[in-house]
Design a protein around this motif. Structure first.
Motif, mmCIF file in Angstrom:
data_model
loop_
_atom_site.group_PDB
_atom_site.id
_atom_site.type_symbol
_atom_site.label_atom_id
_atom_site.label_comp_id
_atom_site.label_asym_id
_atom_site.label_seq_id
_atom_site.Cartn_x
_atom_site.Cartn_y
_atom_site.Cartn_z
ATOM 1 N N MET A 1 0.839 -1.198 0.000
ATOM 2 C CA MET A 1 0.000 0.000 0.000
ATOM 3 C C MET A 1 0.875 1.250 0.000
ATOM 4 O O MET A 1 1.875 1.327 0.705
ATOM 5 N N ASN A 2 0.509 2.214 -0.808
ATOM 6 C CA ASN A 2 1.235 3.471 -0.890
ATOM 7 C C ASN A 2 1.098 4.254 0.422
ATOM 8 O O ASN A 2 -0.010 4.561 0.864
ATOM 9 N N GLU A 3 2.228 4.555 1.053
ATOM 10 C CA GLU A 3 2.188 5.230 2.347
ATOM 11 C C GLU A 3 1.560 6.614 2.258
ATOM 12 O O GLU A 3 0.957 7.098 3.220
ATOM 13 N N ARG A 4 1.704 7.261 1.099
ATOM 14 C CA ARG A 4 1.117 8.602 0.946
ATOM 15 C C ARG A 4 -0.398 8.576 1.151
ATOM 16 O O ARG A 4 -0.985 9.537 1.612
ATOM 17 N N LEU A 5 -1.022 7.477 0.778
ATOM 18 C CA LEU A 5 -2.474 7.370 0.912
ATOM 19 C C LEU A 5 -2.886 7.241 2.372
ATOM 20 O O LEU A 5 -3.796 7.923 2.837
ATOM 21 N N GLN A 6 -2.219 6.387 3.116
ATOM 22 C CA GLN A 6 -2.617 6.111 4.490
ATOM 23 C C GLN A 6 -2.203 7.206 5.467
ATOM 24 O O GLN A 6 -2.852 7.413 6.483
ATOM 25 N N GLN A 7 -1.118 7.924 5.178
ATOM 26 C CA GLN A 7 -0.594 8.903 6.123
ATOM 27 C C GLN A 7 -1.184 10.293 5.924
ATOM 28 O O GLN A 7 -0.863 11.221 6.658
ATOM 29 N N THR A 8 -2.053 10.433 4.957
ATOM 30 C CA THR A 8 -2.642 11.741 4.649
ATOM 31 C C THR A 8 -4.019 11.871 5.314
ATOM 32 O O THR A 8 -4.798 10.919 5.341
ATOM 33 N N THR A 9 -4.295 13.049 5.866
ATOM 34 C CA THR A 9 -5.650 13.354 6.329
ATOM 35 C C THR A 9 -6.425 13.904 5.141
ATOM 36 O O THR A 9 -6.209 15.038 4.712
ATOM 37 N N TRP A 10 -7.296 13.090 4.593
ATOM 38 C CA TRP A 10 -7.970 13.436 3.356
ATOM 39 C C TRP A 10 -9.261 14.215 3.607
ATOM 40 O O TRP A 10 -10.030 13.883 4.494
ATOM 41 N N ARG A 11 -9.474 15.202 2.787
ATOM 42 C CA ARG A 11 -10.780 15.832 2.661
ATOM 43 C C ARG A 11 -11.558 15.025 1.626
ATOM 44 O O ARG A 11 -11.026 14.668 0.566
ATOM 45 N N PHE A 12 -12.815 14.713 1.914
ATOM 46 C CA PHE A 12 -13.633 13.932 0.993
ATOM 47 C C PHE A 12 -14.776 14.797 0.480
ATOM 48 O O PHE A 12 -15.558 15.349 1.261
ATOM 49 N N VAL A 13 -14.859 14.920 -0.843
ATOM 50 C CA VAL A 13 -15.924 15.679 -1.494
ATOM 51 C C VAL A 13 -16.744 14.688 -2.324
ATOM 52 O O VAL A 13 -16.280 14.182 -3.348
ATOM 53 N N ASP A 14 -17.945 14.407 -1.861
ATOM 54 C CA ASP A 14 -18.810 13.423 -2.502
ATOM 55 C C ASP A 14 -19.796 14.128 -3.425
ATOM 56 O O ASP A 14 -20.748 14.770 -2.972
ATOM 57 N N GLN A 15 -19.578 14.011 -4.734
ATOM 58 C CA GLN A 15 -20.503 14.553 -5.728
ATOM 59 C C GLN A 15 -21.035 13.431 -6.626
ATOM 60 O O GLN A 15 -21.378 13.659 -7.773
ATOM 61 N N SER A 16 -21.112 12.240 -6.054
ATOM 62 C CA SER A 16 -21.565 11.080 -6.821
ATOM 63 C C SER A 16 -23.044 11.174 -7.174
ATOM 64 O O SER A 16 -23.498 10.506 -8.115
ATOM 65 N N ILE A 17 -23.793 11.972 -6.423
ATOM 66 C CA ILE A 17 -25.212 12.188 -6.728
ATOM 67 C C ILE A 17 -25.457 13.637 -7.149
ATOM 68 O O ILE A 17 -26.135 13.904 -8.142
ATOM 69 N N GLN A 236 -15.683 4.422 3.683
ATOM 70 C CA GLN A 236 -15.260 3.528 4.763
ATOM 71 C C GLN A 236 -13.748 3.330 4.772
ATOM 72 O O GLN A 236 -13.132 3.204 5.843
ATOM 73 N N LEU A 237 -13.129 3.301 3.602
ATOM 74 C CA LEU A 237 -11.680 3.154 3.521
ATOM 75 C C LEU A 237 -10.973 4.350 4.138
ATOM 76 O O LEU A 237 -9.997 4.202 4.902
ATOM 77 N N LEU A 238 -11.466 5.546 3.854
ATOM 78 C CA LEU A 238 -10.866 6.744 4.426
ATOM 79 C C LEU A 238 -11.042 6.778 5.939
ATOM 80 O O LEU A 238 -10.138 7.199 6.674
ATOM 81 N N LYS A 239 -12.185 6.318 6.423
ATOM 82 C CA LYS A 239 -12.402 6.232 7.867
ATOM 83 C C LYS A 239 -11.422 5.243 8.500
ATOM 84 O O LYS A 239 -10.867 5.494 9.580
ATOM 85 N N ALA A 240 -11.214 4.122 7.833
ATOM 86 C CA ALA A 240 -10.299 3.106 8.359
ATOM 87 C C ALA A 240 -8.869 3.623 8.424
ATOM 88 O O ALA A 240 -8.122 3.311 9.360
ATOM 89 N N TRP A 241 -8.475 4.424 7.445
ATOM 90 C CA TRP A 241 -7.107 4.954 7.426
ATOM 91 C C TRP A 241 -6.889 6.002 8.507
ATOM 92 O O TRP A 241 -5.836 6.052 9.137
ATOM 93 N N ASN A 242 -7.869 6.870 8.713
ATOM 94 C CA ASN A 242 -7.665 8.038 9.567
ATOM 95 C C ASN A 242 -8.439 8.012 10.870
ATOM 96 O O ASN A 242 -8.259 8.891 11.718
ATOM 97 N N GLY A 243 -9.342 7.042 11.042
ATOM 98 C CA GLY A 243 -10.141 6.983 12.253
ATOM 99 C C GLY A 243 -11.276 7.982 12.265
ATOM 100 O O GLY A 243 -12.089 8.014 13.181
ATOM 101 N N MET A 244 -11.335 8.817 11.241
ATOM 102 C CA MET A 244 -12.406 9.808 11.109
ATOM 103 C C MET A 244 -12.511 10.191 9.641
ATOM 104 O O MET A 244 -11.650 9.835 8.838
ATOM 105 N N LEU A 245 -13.541 10.886 9.297
ATOM 106 C CA LEU A 245 -13.742 11.300 7.912
ATOM 107 C C LEU A 245 -13.986 12.801 7.872
ATOM 108 O O LEU A 245 -14.919 13.303 8.504
ATOM 109 N N VAL A 246 -13.132 13.512 7.148
ATOM 110 C CA VAL A 246 -13.305 14.948 6.961
ATOM 111 C C VAL A 246 -14.086 15.144 5.663
ATOM 112 O O VAL A 246 -13.521 15.253 4.580
#
Length: 275
Positions: A1-17, A236-246
């Motif tokens: 797994m790419n460490e950059r993905l797991q070590q980053t606090t990601w902002r999530f913008v959901d425009q799927s709908i 759910q993946l982002l929550k698993a990586w960071n323990g929270m979802l921004v």
């Protein structure tokens, strides 16, 4: 797994709908906005999901087809509206069964073109751990918008990746054919090139589409996987990586920048389609 993905606090913008009935031009303006914000350290690194119905996104080379007007008329006759994008690549299909994902990060640490693509490949494999070992990245000849980072299973392409860099930000974008028929989408693009070329020789070699080399994840896995299910997997993946979802949509103080990039891309698209 790419460490950059797991070590980053990601902002999530959901425009799927929310983006479904809008023009894809708005999504490309959104990614330009996020590139600016992230690259100038005005926002966290961002993962954005987006879906658009009934559009074909053309590349610059597509617009140079000798009979482009007939090609676009063919798309419209099949219920798809063409636009011209501001990143690399050739024609791709967007519809309700295609989930688009953008990973936007800064270039504080320089990232090569291939390394940026690898970040997206690792992300997709993390989304689908049961089939991760089957997902390969190489050019699928006969697919639409072919490239060295086509994602496939058993030689059938289900995704393509592009990227855009500006303002010290990188947006790596992928379209995932999740639902429906990959070969029917490929047939649409095959007909577009047939109408746009009409047998003429060109300096640029447009892809010769063989529809059977493309498939959706539904077809490849035999499971009733949906766009919204994959979108939830990301959450759910982002929550698993960071323990929270921004989870943070565009804020009021960011809208002026978005309006600027939207107006710019609309004017550019209009000028391209008039030529």
């Amino acid at each position: 797994m790419n460490e950059r993905l797991q070590q980053t606090t990601w902002r999530f913008v959901d425009q799927s709908i929310s983006a479904n009935q809008r023009s894809p031009l708005e999504s490309f303006a959104m990614d330009d906005t996020l590139c600016h914000l992230v690259g100038q350290e005005m926002s966290n690194a961002t993962i954005r999901t987006w879906v658009h119905e009934g559009s074909v996104v053309l590349g610059i080379q597509d617009h140079r087809l000798p009979h482009i007007d007939q090609g676009m008329a063919q798309l419209r006759a099949n219920g798809y509206e063409p636009i011209v994008r501001n990143s690399g690549g050739l024609a791709v299909v967007l519809d309700a069964g295609v989930l688009n994902i953008s990973i936007v990060r800064d270039e504080t640490t320089p990232l090569s073109i291939n390394a940026a693509f690898d970040v997206m490949v690792d992300f997709i494999r993390a989304l689908f751990p049961q089939i991760a070992h089957k997902i390969e990245a190489y050019e699928i000849v006969g697919s639409y918008c072919p490239g060295s980072y086509d994602l496939s299973i058993d030689g059938k392409k289900f995704a393509g990746i592009s990227q855009r860099r500006m303002k010290n930000g990188i947006a790596v974008q992928i379209y995932l054919c999740v639902e429906g028929s990959g070969s029917k989408r490929a047939e649409l693009i095959r007909e577009f090139y047939a109408a746009g070329l009409q047998g003429e020789e060109t300096k640029f070699h447009y892809p010769i589409i063989t529809p059977h080399v493309m498939a959706s994840l539904q077809e490849l896995t035999g499971e009733l996987i949906t766009v919204q299910e994959v979108n939830e997997r990301i959450r759910q993946l982002l929550k698993a990586w960071n323990g929270m979802l921004v989870e943070l949509p565009l804020q009021e103080n960011e809208h002026e920048l978005y309006t600027y990039y939207l107006q710019r891309i609309i004017k550019r698209n209009e000028s391209m389609l008039k030529k």
